[in-house]
Structures are given as C-alpha cells and as structure tokens.
Design a protein around this motif. Sequence first.
Motif, PDB file in Angstrom:
ATOM      1  N   GLY A   9      -8.639 -19.969 -16.029  1.00 13.11           N
ATOM      2  CA  GLY A   9      -7.910 -21.099 -16.596  1.00 13.11           C
ATOM      3  C   GLY A   9      -8.638 -22.389 -16.258  1.00 13.11           C
ATOM      4  N   VAL A  10      -8.632 -23.351 -17.168  1.00 10.34           N
ATOM      5  CA  VAL A  10      -9.312 -24.616 -16.943  1.00 10.34           C
ATOM      6  C   VAL A  10      -8.349 -25.761 -17.208  1.00 10.34           C
ATOM      7  N   TRP A 156      -9.905 -42.148 -30.663  1.00  9.55           N
ATOM      8  CA  TRP A 156     -10.530 -40.894 -31.040  1.00  9.55           C
ATOM      9  C   TRP A 156      -9.949 -39.794 -30.167  1.00  9.55           C
ATOM     10  N   THR A 157     -10.101 -38.546 -30.607  1.00  9.57           N
ATOM     11  CA  THR A 157      -9.561 -37.396 -29.875  1.00  9.57           C
ATOM     12  C   THR A 157     -10.722 -36.455 -29.563  1.00  9.57           C
ATOM     13  N   PRO A 158     -11.348 -36.633 -28.391  1.00  9.38           N
ATOM     14  CA  PRO A 158     -12.536 -35.848 -28.063  1.00  9.38           C
ATOM     15  C   PRO A 158     -12.216 -34.392 -27.737  1.00  9.38           C
ATOM     16  N   THR A 159     -13.248 -33.583 -27.848  1.00  6.21           N
ATOM     17  CA  THR A 159     -13.160 -32.154 -27.540  1.00  6.21           C
ATOM     18  C   THR A 159     -14.130 -31.816 -26.417  1.00  6.21           C
ATOM     19  N   LEU A 160     -13.685 -30.984 -25.486  1.00 10.27           N
ATOM     20  CA  LEU A 160     -14.546 -30.452 -24.433  1.00 10.27           C
ATOM     21  C   LEU A 160     -14.875 -29.002 -24.743  1.00 10.27           C
ATOM     22  N   LEU A 161     -16.090 -28.626 -24.463  1.00  7.31           N
ATOM     23  CA  LEU A 161     -16.525 -27.236 -24.541  1.00  7.31           C
ATOM     24  C   LEU A 161     -16.932 -26.833 -23.128  1.00  7.31           C
ATOM     25  N   VAL A 162     -16.299 -25.812 -22.583  1.00  5.34           N
ATOM     26  CA  VAL A 162     -16.582 -25.366 -21.226  1.00  5.34           C
ATOM     27  C   VAL A 162     -17.074 -23.924 -21.300  1.00  5.34           C
ATOM     28  N   THR A 163     -18.338 -23.711 -20.899  1.00  7.45           N
ATOM     29  CA  THR A 163     -18.898 -22.369 -20.870  1.00  7.45           C
ATOM     30  C   THR A 163     -18.615 -21.772 -19.501  1.00  7.45           C
ATOM     31  N   ILE A 164     -17.836 -20.694 -19.487  1.00  6.13           N
ATOM     32  CA  ILE A 164     -17.407 -20.057 -18.236  1.00  6.13           C
ATOM     33  C   ILE A 164     -18.517 -19.111 -17.765  1.00  6.13           C
ATOM     34  N   PRO A 165     -19.081 -19.350 -16.586  1.00  7.55           N
ATOM     35  CA  PRO A 165     -20.133 -18.447 -16.100  1.00  7.55           C
ATOM     36  C   PRO A 165     -19.616 -17.013 -15.969  1.00  7.55           C
ATOM     37  N   SER A 166     -20.496 -16.052 -16.185  1.00  8.48           N
ATOM     38  CA  SER A 166     -20.086 -14.646 -16.075  1.00  8.48           C
ATOM     39  C   SER A 166     -19.760 -14.272 -14.637  1.00  8.48           C
ATOM     40  N   THR A 167     -20.194 -15.098 -13.676  1.00 10.46           N
ATOM     41  CA  THR A 167     -19.931 -14.837 -12.256  1.00 10.46           C
ATOM     42  C   THR A 167     -18.666 -15.528 -11.747  1.00 10.46           C
ATOM     43  N   ALA A 168     -17.964 -16.274 -12.604  1.00 11.20           N
ATOM     44  CA  ALA A 168     -16.765 -17.012 -12.175  1.00 11.20           C
ATOM     45  C   ALA A 168     -15.667 -16.045 -11.748  1.00 11.20           C
ATOM     46  N   VAL A 169     -14.940 -16.435 -10.706  1.00 12.84           N
ATOM     47  CA  VAL A 169     -13.825 -15.620 -10.231  1.00 12.84           C
ATOM     48  C   VAL A 169     -12.526 -16.116 -10.863  1.00 12.84           C
ATOM     49  N   LEU A 170     -11.514 -15.293 -10.804  1.00 13.00           N
ATOM     50  CA  LEU A 170     -10.202 -15.641 -11.325  1.00 13.00           C
ATOM     51  C   LEU A 170      -9.676 -16.897 -10.639  1.00 13.00           C
ATOM     52  N   GLY A 171      -9.094 -17.821 -11.413  1.00  8.69           N
ATOM     53  CA  GLY A 171      -8.512 -19.014 -10.815  1.00  8.69           C
ATOM     54  C   GLY A 171      -8.252 -20.090 -11.839  1.00  8.69           C
ATOM     55  N   LEU A 172      -7.551 -21.122 -11.392  1.00  6.44           N
ATOM     56  CA  LEU A 172      -7.323 -22.303 -12.212  1.00  6.44           C
ATOM     57  C   LEU A 172      -8.350 -23.333 -11.765  1.00  6.44           C
ATOM     58  N   TYR A 173      -9.281 -23.678 -12.627  1.00  6.61           N
ATOM     59  CA  TYR A 173     -10.374 -24.587 -12.327  1.00  6.61           C
ATOM     60  C   TYR A 173      -9.964 -25.998 -12.744  1.00  6.61           C
ATOM     61  N   THR A 174     -10.186 -26.958 -11.870  1.00  2.00           N
ATOM     62  CA  THR A 174      -9.864 -28.343 -12.202  1.00  2.00           C
ATOM     63  C   THR A 174     -11.105 -29.203 -12.034  1.00  2.00           C
ATOM     64  N   GLY A 175     -11.190 -30.224 -12.854  1.00  2.00           N
ATOM     65  CA  GLY A 175     -12.288 -31.173 -12.797  1.00  2.00           C
ATOM     66  C   GLY A 175     -11.784 -32.502 -13.320  1.00  2.00           C
ATOM     67  N   THR A 176     -12.634 -33.512 -13.267  1.00  2.00           N
ATOM     68  CA  THR A 176     -12.252 -34.838 -13.733  1.00  2.00           C
ATOM     69  C   THR A 176     -13.214 -35.322 -14.807  1.00  2.00           C
ATOM     70  N   ILE A 177     -12.656 -35.792 -15.905  1.00  4.21           N
ATOM     71  CA  ILE A 177     -13.409 -36.430 -16.976  1.00  4.21           C
ATOM     72  C   ILE A 177     -13.092 -37.921 -16.865  1.00  4.21           C
ATOM     73  N   THR A 178     -14.104 -38.762 -16.760  1.00  5.43           N
ATOM     74  CA  THR A 178     -13.895 -40.193 -16.602  1.00  5.43           C
ATOM     75  C   THR A 178     -14.475 -40.950 -17.790  1.00  5.43           C
ATOM     76  N   HIS A 179     -13.640 -41.761 -18.432  1.00  6.28           N
ATOM     77  CA  HIS A 179     -14.068 -42.671 -19.491  1.00  6.28           C
ATOM     78  C   HIS A 179     -14.100 -44.090 -18.934  1.00  6.28           C
ATOM     79  N   SER A 180     -15.065 -44.876 -19.351  1.00  5.58           N
ATOM     80  CA  SER A 180     -15.099 -46.290 -18.982  1.00  5.58           C
ATOM     81  C   SER A 180     -15.601 -47.081 -20.188  1.00  5.58           C
ATOM     82  N   VAL A 181     -15.333 -48.387 -20.179  1.00  3.01           N
ATOM     83  CA  VAL A 181     -15.761 -49.235 -21.292  1.00  3.01           C
ATOM     84  C   VAL A 181     -16.283 -50.556 -20.733  1.00  3.01           C
ATOM     85  N   ALA A 182     -17.341 -51.040 -21.317  1.00  7.97           N
ATOM     86  CA  ALA A 182     -17.917 -52.333 -20.928  1.00  7.97           C
ATOM     87  C   ALA A 182     -18.613 -52.947 -22.132  1.00  7.97           C
TER      88      ALA A 182
END
Length: 182
Positions: A9-10, A156-182
Amino acid sequence: MRALSTLVGVALSVGVTSSPAIAIASPATPHETAQIRLAQQMLSITVPSAANLGAAFTGTTLSGRLGAVTVEDHRIVNPNTWTATVSATSFRTGTGTPAQTIPNSQVSYWSGPATKSTGGGTLIPGQLTAAQAQSLTVSRTAFRKTAGSGNNTVTWTPTLLVTIPSTAVLGLYTGTITHSVA
C-alpha cells in the motif's frame, strides 16, 4: 509453479511552501509627498493534505492522482510570472530498511493540463501527458506562468506513478510530495 507477489500500500503526506512579499509604493508625481503603503502580495500554492494512492503488487507500477493543486497570484508586479516546483522523499514502511523503502527514483510525476484557470496569462504545464512523466529524484517544474499580469489562479490535478520494487516487503509506505511556488 507461480511465485506470489507481495501487496504493497502507498500513502503520502503533502508539503507546501510559498513566497509572500511586501510592496512599497512611490509618489505618482514629483510634486506629491512620498507615501509608503505596505500591502501583502500573495503568491501561494495549496495542495491536498494527504492522498492514498492505493495498493499494488511488487514489481508493478501504481498510478494515482494527488488531488487539486492551486496557485493563486495576487501580486501587483507586472508581469507576474512564477514557477511551481515539486519534489518527493522516498516512501518507507517500518524502519526504512532497503526492503522497506521505495526510493524517490521510483516515483514519477506528471502535472497534466490546467483543470481551471482565471485571469489569463501564458500557463505551461511541466508534464502535459503521462508520456512526459519525470522521476522525482530532483525537484521538477510542475507548472509555470511565463507571461501576463494581474490576479490569476491555476489548478491542476497531478498524477504520481510509483514503481514498486520486486524486493519490497508488505506494508503501508508513506512519503512526502512537496510543491512550492516562487
């Protein structure tokens, strides 16, 4: 005999940074007394607080939408151009061992077109189509305004593509996506 894949899960949290500014007005003519007017200029970006991308088997690619990202520009400078950028951390579960990590090199982003805009100007998506998706190993341009003046917004409504490594173990994976503007 067919090997079983692990279901992963991601989920992610979303960060945001923006750049406020202060304007100082000068006299309209040389005969007027100088006045200073402080006005908060607003250049901001808003993003969903969290998104659940779903689940996928190891060795596959998971695709999910982040939700609406909006830049609002209420600055009085002309032209008022800006660039919105996006970056990502790796996705982790557990203690983040190599088998518990999906590196950000396995995370790609595409902005897609503007879904809503006001105020005009030249608006350019960072990655218009899925074929233009870019890895988030480094900060990428998500969207930009290259010409125009006056108040404006773009969503806009962006899309993420996450390629799950074949060695990944079962779990809920969390990460952070950061947007900024200048």
